[in-house]
Design a protein around this motif. Structure first.
Motif, short mmCIF file in Angstrom:
data_model
loop_
_atom_site.label_atom_id
_atom_site.label_comp_id
_atom_site.label_asym_id
_atom_site.label_seq_id
_atom_site.Cartn_x
_atom_site.Cartn_y
_atom_site.Cartn_z
N ILE A 87 -1.60 -16.23 6.94
CA ILE A 87 -0.37 -17.02 6.58
C ILE A 87 0.48 -17.11 8.19
N GLU A 88 0.75 -18.40 8.46
CA GLU A 88 1.52 -18.57 9.67
C GLU A 88 3.09 -18.53 9.32
N PRO A 89 4.02 -18.36 10.19
CA PRO A 89 5.35 -18.55 9.97
C PRO A 89 5.65 -20.20 9.34
N GLY A 90 6.19 -20.25 8.38
CA GLY A 90 6.53 -21.72 7.94
C GLY A 90 5.38 -22.33 6.86
N ASP A 91 4.47 -21.42 6.78
CA ASP A 91 3.20 -22.11 5.86
C ASP A 91 3.97 -21.94 4.56
N ARG A 92 3.35 -23.26 4.01
CA ARG A 92 3.84 -23.05 2.46
C ARG A 92 2.84 -22.25 1.53
N VAL A 93 3.06 -21.30 0.88
CA VAL A 93 2.26 -20.18 0.04
C VAL A 93 2.83 -20.37 -1.35
N PHE A 94 1.70 -20.62 -2.21
CA PHE A 94 1.97 -20.94 -3.77
C PHE A 94 1.40 -19.49 -4.52
N ALA A 114 6.48 -16.93 5.49
CA ALA A 114 5.90 -18.05 4.86
C ALA A 114 7.14 -18.70 3.74
N GLU A 115 6.83 -20.10 3.65
CA GLU A 115 7.73 -20.81 2.58
C GLU A 115 7.16 -20.52 1.26
N VAL A 116 7.69 -19.65 0.58
CA VAL A 116 6.87 -18.92 -0.78
C VAL A 116 7.59 -19.82 -1.72
N VAL A 117 6.43 -20.48 -2.78
CA VAL A 117 6.88 -21.02 -4.06
C VAL A 117 6.15 -20.47 -5.15
N LEU A 132 -2.43 -24.51 -13.27
CA LEU A 132 -2.21 -24.07 -11.91
C LEU A 132 -2.82 -24.93 -11.24
N ALA A 133 -3.95 -25.71 -11.43
CA ALA A 133 -4.44 -26.78 -10.68
C ALA A 133 -3.47 -28.11 -10.52
N SER A 134 -2.55 -28.34 -11.52
CA SER A 134 -1.76 -29.26 -11.22
C SER A 134 -0.63 -28.73 -10.32
N CYS A 135 -0.28 -27.54 -10.49
CA CYS A 135 0.83 -27.07 -9.45
C CYS A 135 0.50 -27.13 -7.89
N ILE A 136 -0.92 -26.84 -7.67
CA ILE A 136 -1.24 -26.72 -6.57
C ILE A 136 -1.63 -28.37 -5.75
N VAL A 137 -2.03 -29.21 -6.68
CA VAL A 137 -2.11 -30.59 -6.13
C VAL A 137 -0.70 -30.86 -5.79
N ARG A 138 0.34 -30.53 -6.65
CA ARG A 138 1.60 -31.10 -6.38
C ARG A 138 2.37 -30.42 -5.29
N GLU A 139 2.19 -29.04 -4.96
CA GLU A 139 3.06 -28.55 -3.91
C GLU A 139 2.16 -28.51 -2.64
N ARG A 140 0.71 -28.83 -2.79
CA ARG A 140 -0.02 -28.97 -1.40
C ARG A 140 0.32 -27.84 -0.60
N PRO A 141 0.06 -26.27 -0.87
CA PRO A 141 0.25 -25.33 -0.09
C PRO A 141 -0.69 -25.19 1.08
N ALA A 142 -0.30 -24.43 1.86
CA ALA A 142 -1.51 -24.14 3.03
C ALA A 142 -2.47 -22.79 2.41
N VAL A 143 -1.76 -22.00 1.66
CA VAL A 143 -2.49 -20.79 0.95
C VAL A 143 -2.20 -20.58 -0.52
N VAL A 144 -3.08 -20.33 -1.23
CA VAL A 144 -2.51 -19.97 -2.75
C VAL A 144 -3.27 -18.57 -2.98
N PRO A 253 0.36 -16.46 16.86
CA PRO A 253 -0.49 -15.35 17.00
C PRO A 253 -0.55 -14.61 15.74
N ILE A 254 -1.43 -13.76 15.36
CA ILE A 254 -1.43 -12.69 14.05
C ILE A 254 -0.54 -11.79 14.69
N ARG A 255 0.20 -11.35 13.72
CA ARG A 255 1.41 -10.22 14.13
C ARG A 255 0.96 -8.60 13.95
#
Length: 429
Positions: A87-94, A114-117, A132-144, A253-255
């Motif tokens: 996870i990088e700062p600003g990444d969208r994470v579901f 992260a921007e956590v949803v 969950l699949a529908s949420c993932i397709v809608r939110e387009r996160p970098a990480v679930v 960078p990884i913190r």
């Protein structure tokens, strides 16, 4: 000279029957392995054991991933290592949340910037994978990130189809399988899981202190991109100004140093780049614990956990106790019981521990004081433990003033074990 004597007695912990959702009793063969002589971390004999452990973990995780190794630390260290490294700062994470440990994933992701949803389900239930699949397709996160087996509520989240949705959305899927690895199926490749974290102190019956992880090439690509930034390289490989003004590849960078899995994989690679001093005795324990799981056979091991769960549940029902949560998504290795009205749950737990040497667990948050949690995991998942627990719980409840048909739980369990034995003798399923 005055002789000084130690004020402390020789260590002698009490014998316990541990029936919690973790830690559980350690297999004696694992304890024996921990007593073996120490080898240096770069001794060829020891690096050979490291390689063997990686291969054993691949089989346990049911994967062909190149990377499968332990992070030195308890299960949370593995979760943090994977999330911090991805996870990088600003990444969208579901993060789907259906119990306490979903909130832990949320907290770690937020600490990564992260921007956590999140989406939440009532405790005692799980999500439909299609939802969950529908949420993932809608939110387009970098990480679930989600929990496979939620020990706070005793529920098992189905994972089939979620990995495919993540691939479609371009997301990485991280799964906390701490409570399930070695006890119920965790099919890393078949379910398209990008990174999976396990635990030693639960279904593997190894002491807490290592967190087995595995991850695929999709994860490694992101790690290497962040590693280039950390080393101060341009995307084309040329040196850049360390202040970061020059054109850079996407990433940050990884913190963490200790929990940087891009460095850990270098340590576990044939290059053996020094990162930390490996926990020698714990590696012996991990290798032996995973070897024993595979020697038993994963399908046979999963069946053993289901067998003793079914007997436990039947015995509790015969006692008149009510199970907590939606039955269809029950976690096979954790059974949650509603504490009867008028009964002090902590008093009953204290009687079990003090008088019978048996430990069961309470719960957290909204379930604190409302349920007991019983683990049937790994080495603790055996007939004698189930019978002892049922008999002791009957006695403790009667002592607390709860009215129940005395002897019915153990009688029910014994009858079921006899029937299972007869079927096995006859070769019946």
């Amino acid at each position: 000279m005055i002789e000084r004597r130690s004020a402390y007695a020789e260590l002698s912990p009490s014998q316990r029957i541990i029936m919690t959702p973790g830690p559980v009793e350690v297999d004696p063969r694992v304890l024996r392995a921990m007593s073996y002589p120490i080898l240096g971390q770069f001794d060829p004999e020891f690096t050979g054991l490291m390689n063997e452990t990686m291969q054993l973990l691949r089989e346990l995780f049911q994967t062909k991933n190149r990377w499968a190794y332990p992070v030195d630390g308890t299960s949370r260290s593995g979760i943090e290592a994977v999330l911090i490294s991805l996870i990088e700062p600003g990444d969208r994470v579901f993060i789907p949340i259906y119990g306490r440990f979903g909130y832990l994933l949320q907290e770690i992701a937020e600490r990564c910037g992260a921007e956590v949803v999140t989406v939440e389900k009532e405790w005692g239930t799980v999500f439909d994978p299609g939802e969950l699949a529908s949420c993932i397709v809608r939110e387009r996160p970098a990480v679930v990130a989600l929990v496979h087996g939620e020990t706070s509520t005793g529920r098992l989240q189905p994972l089939e189809g979620i990995g495919a949705a993540c691939r479609e959305a371009g997301a990485l899927l991280v799964v906390d399988a701490v409570a399930t690895l070695g006890g119920v199926p965790v099919e890393t490749d078949a379910w398209q899981l990008d990174a999976v974290i396990g635990g030693t102190q639960k279904c593997l019956s190894i002491p807490a202190g290592m967190a087995p992880i595995t991850y695929n090439e999709r994860v490694e690509r992101k790690l290497l991109a962040r590693k280039r930034v950390e080393r101060g390289l341009r995307a084309d490989g040329n040196e850049r100004d360390r202040r970061g003004e020059a054109s850079l590849p996407a990433g940050s960078p990884i913190r963490s140093n200790y929990l940087d899995i891009s460095q850990l994989q270098d340590y576990w690679s044939p290059a053996r780049l020094n990162h930390h001093t490996e926990m020698t005795s714990m590696l012996y324990a991990l290798r032996e614990g995973v070897r024993l799981a595979l020697e038993e056979g994963l399908e046979a091991r999963f069946a053993r956990h289901r067998k003793h769960e079914s007997v436990l549940v039947a015995g509790l029902a015969a006692m008149g106790l009510k199970l907590y949560g939606e039955p269809a998504c029950k976690l096979p290795v954790v059974t949650c019981i509603e504490i009867p009205d008028g009964i002090d749950g902590e008093q009953v737990r204290a009687v079990l521990l003090r008088s019978f040497g048996i430990e069961i667990a309470s719960s957290f948050g909204p379930l604190k004081g409302r349920i007991w949690r019983i683990g049937t995991m790994g080495y603790s998942c055996r007939q004698t433990n189930v019978l002892h627990l049922l008999g002791a719980l009957e006695a403790a409840l009667l002592y607390a003033g709860y009215k129940l048909p005395a002897g019915s739980a153990v009688r029910t369990a014994l009858r079921m074990y006899d029937e299972m034995h007869d079927k096995a003798e006859e070769g019946l399923p």
